[in-house]
Enzyme design. Sequence first.
Site, mmCIF file in Angstrom:
data_model
loop_
_atom_site.group_PDB
_atom_site.id
_atom_site.type_symbol
_atom_site.label_atom_id
_atom_site.label_comp_id
_atom_site.label_asym_id
_atom_site.label_seq_id
_atom_site.Cartn_x
_atom_site.Cartn_y
_atom_site.Cartn_z
ATOM 1 N N LYS A 185 119.437 33.081 -28.607
ATOM 2 C CA LYS A 185 118.725 32.501 -29.757
ATOM 3 C C LYS A 185 117.473 31.761 -29.289
ATOM 4 O O LYS A 185 116.391 31.935 -29.822
ATOM 5 C CB LYS A 185 119.670 31.558 -30.509
ATOM 6 C CG LYS A 185 119.064 30.955 -31.747
ATOM 7 C CD LYS A 185 120.092 30.122 -32.495
ATOM 8 C CE LYS A 185 119.427 29.415 -33.672
ATOM 9 N NZ LYS A 185 120.364 28.577 -34.409
ATOM 10 N N GLU A 191 121.420 30.811 -17.741
ATOM 11 C CA GLU A 191 122.334 31.870 -17.282
ATOM 12 C C GLU A 191 121.836 33.238 -17.755
ATOM 13 O O GLU A 191 121.796 34.208 -16.998
ATOM 14 C CB GLU A 191 123.747 31.646 -17.848
ATOM 15 C CG GLU A 191 124.457 30.423 -17.316
ATOM 16 C CD GLU A 191 124.292 29.203 -18.203
ATOM 17 O OE1 GLU A 191 123.217 29.076 -18.844
ATOM 18 O OE2 GLU A 191 125.201 28.363 -18.234
ATOM 19 N N GLY A 245 124.714 29.841 -33.127
ATOM 20 C CA GLY A 245 125.189 30.817 -32.139
ATOM 21 C C GLY A 245 126.627 31.254 -32.360
ATOM 22 O O GLY A 245 126.932 32.437 -32.402
ATOM 23 N N ARG A 246 127.530 30.283 -32.534
ATOM 24 C CA ARG A 246 128.951 30.639 -32.623
ATOM 25 C C ARG A 246 129.336 31.175 -33.999
ATOM 26 O O ARG A 246 130.474 31.519 -34.230
ATOM 27 C CB ARG A 246 129.817 29.446 -32.225
ATOM 28 C CG ARG A 246 129.526 28.177 -32.980
ATOM 29 C CD ARG A 246 130.197 26.967 -32.326
ATOM 30 N NE ARG A 246 129.844 25.709 -32.964
ATOM 31 C CZ ARG A 246 128.774 24.989 -32.668
ATOM 32 N NH1 ARG A 246 127.914 25.412 -31.758
ATOM 33 N NH2 ARG A 246 128.522 23.857 -33.278
ATOM 34 N N GLU A 331 133.336 23.675 -29.916
ATOM 35 C CA GLU A 331 131.918 23.279 -29.959
ATOM 36 C C GLU A 331 131.591 22.673 -31.329
ATOM 37 O O GLU A 331 130.698 21.851 -31.456
ATOM 38 C CB GLU A 331 131.006 24.486 -29.665
ATOM 39 C CG GLU A 331 129.978 24.175 -28.597
ATOM 40 C CD GLU A 331 129.070 25.339 -28.222
ATOM 41 O OE1 GLU A 331 128.671 26.128 -29.098
ATOM 42 O OE2 GLU A 331 128.726 25.455 -27.033
ATOM 43 N N HIS A 362 155.720 35.124 -20.801
ATOM 44 C CA HIS A 362 156.168 35.108 -19.405
ATOM 45 C C HIS A 362 155.287 34.179 -18.577
ATOM 46 O O HIS A 362 155.232 34.302 -17.357
ATOM 47 C CB HIS A 362 156.159 36.533 -18.855
ATOM 48 C CG HIS A 362 157.052 37.428 -19.667
ATOM 49 N ND1 HIS A 362 158.400 37.562 -19.417
ATOM 50 C CD2 HIS A 362 156.798 38.160 -20.784
ATOM 51 C CE1 HIS A 362 158.931 38.376 -20.327
ATOM 52 N NE2 HIS A 362 157.979 38.743 -21.174
ATOM 53 N N LYS A 472 123.349 20.538 -18.725
ATOM 54 C CA LYS A 472 122.233 21.459 -18.447
ATOM 55 C C LYS A 472 121.127 20.725 -17.694
ATOM 56 O O LYS A 472 120.554 21.247 -16.734
ATOM 57 C CB LYS A 472 121.661 22.008 -19.762
ATOM 58 C CG LYS A 472 122.563 22.978 -20.494
ATOM 59 C CD LYS A 472 121.854 23.513 -21.736
ATOM 60 C CE LYS A 472 122.793 24.286 -22.637
ATOM 61 N NZ LYS A 472 122.205 24.648 -23.920
HETATM 62 O O1 F6P Z 1 126.577 26.294 -24.799
HETATM 63 C C1 F6P Z 1 125.568 25.886 -25.624
HETATM 64 C C2 F6P Z 1 124.930 26.997 -26.382
HETATM 65 O O2 F6P Z 1 123.791 26.459 -26.957
HETATM 66 C C3 F6P Z 1 125.836 27.630 -27.421
HETATM 67 O O3 F6P Z 1 125.957 26.884 -28.572
HETATM 68 C C4 F6P Z 1 125.169 28.944 -27.612
HETATM 69 O O4 F6P Z 1 125.993 29.845 -28.297
HETATM 70 C C5 F6P Z 1 124.882 29.321 -26.188
HETATM 71 O O5 F6P Z 1 124.540 28.093 -25.566
HETATM 72 C C6 F6P Z 1 123.823 30.354 -25.981
HETATM 73 O O6 F6P Z 1 122.583 29.938 -26.467
HETATM 74 P P1 F6P Z 1 121.381 30.973 -26.628
HETATM 75 O O7 F6P Z 1 121.795 32.007 -27.626
HETATM 76 O O8 F6P Z 1 120.226 30.163 -27.091
HETATM 77 O O9 F6P Z 1 121.150 31.595 -25.277
#
Ligand code: F6P
Length: 511
Positions: A185, A191, A245-246, A331, A362, A472
């Site tokens: 987003k 990452e 996002g979620r 979250e 198990h 972060k």
């Molecule tokens: O972990 C924090 C977060 O902002 C989440 O809420 C989100 O889904 C994820 O990182 C990924 O964010 P982006 O879509 O901006 O890469």
Amino acid sequence: MDHTAEWQALRAHLEALDGVHLRDLFDRDPGRGQRLSAEAHGLLLDYSKNRLTGETVELLAAVADRAGLRRRIEAMLNGEPVNTTENRPAWHAALRRPDPAPEVSGELDRMAAFAADVRNGRWEAVVNIGIGGSDLGPAMAAAALAAYAAADRDVRFLSNVDGAHFEAVTRGLTPERTLFIVVSKTFSTVETLTNARTAWAWVADAVGERDTGRHFAAVTARLDKAHDFGIAPEAVFSMRDWVGGRYSLGSAVGLSLMTAVGSTAFADLLAGMHEIDQHFRGAPWAENLPALLGLIGLWNRNFWNWPTCAVLPYAQELALFPAYIQQLDMESCGKSVRADGTPVGAATGPVVWGQPGTNGQHAFHQHLHQGTDIVPVEFIGFCRPNHGHTEHHDLLMANLFAQAEALAFGAPDVGDPHRRFPGNRPSTIILGDQLTPRSLGRLVALYEHKVFTQATVWGINPFDQWGVELGKTLAGAISDEIAGAAPSGTARDSSTQSLINRYKSRRRSMP
Ligand code: F6P
């Protein structure tokens, strides 16, 4: 909140229930299993094995009314800025309306055309690069709907910045025939960008820098950043800032899923979500599945004080569903202050965890049956499998029913304390007809609105996640220091600093 008459009434009611065993509740009311169940759109919610009565549900409904849940649902579904700390709507429901706004339907059409090209084209594999909400939804759904995907579809998910994940996900793939969809987003998540750059170099090595861009698509709210990265505008899909996002599975974030299952199945998923949006909006609380699930969760969390909640799908295809719900819930509800900044004054979201049955039986069910903590369980199962192994399915579902029964009722005391099954352990059963794109959509919306119900009563904003920011920032500073781009931290605590120092001195010298 806990000073309200409605909350106090529940406290008094709790005292009356304390010490009452689920066995007694079922003995007293032979129709309890049916009475404390609700059904909508083919999903049955049997909540009778919780430590509550019909009166509890009425008292919880009064708490929901006191919190203005009905009005808050309207505000969310109408696109009001319910995400108050970021001053914007949380309008995922607008993505799945049968009459979407042109900006929504236009993007869906572009996705469908793109997905059809991918399905008919030269790509041997699609790799979704994203993390959190830009990974868990499509990854969960692609696994859940594997039976609905074309057999030759290979869709993979790369999320962790750990290089081992890049290696594992690209193993066996040929760069010449791999398409990457970078989903972010913000298009600034470290990452995702690290993985995207590594993927770019991996493709460029094989096809040359000039042709590499054709191997990339993007989904983002920052179209400019995706273009700057090198992705052609026609392969960039827009994610609106009013979709969190979620909560974004129904948006362009579902593009990789669409390449796997096709646009018709994706439309069914959206239709299932919309059915539950409408149900949540209109059904009385006592028949309202998301509200009931949320209010029972609240009862277990705030009144019985049980700190965790297990989500246990008896469906191997839902293997990633607990992880998906874990982000959605934790979250959203892992907050200590209300939307106005004042302390909540009550426990908020539980720790959510789980994995599919029967494997868990198990592993950790010993703790569920005889441990000192009580863990409310949400079991999920389906009457018909997506495969022909009916004998397996009957066994699977027999185990689900047996686990809920054993938790609730235990077994007569045999004298040996080690073999004692006390029972009186709560669970809720969600039973669907079959796991299909539509029923998966219903399940996802059920949990989204469960979370919304709880957040509304607690008065928290379920749509922000400021708690992830500090880590972060600190990781950025430490990473600069490890790279030698910043001097050793002088203000760090002795533990963190010596760990960094040890890491720096040993990381290159290991065999
Ligand atoms: O972990 C924090 C977060 O902002 C989440 O809420 C989100 O889904 C994820 O990182 C990924 O964010 P982006 O879509 O901006 O890469």
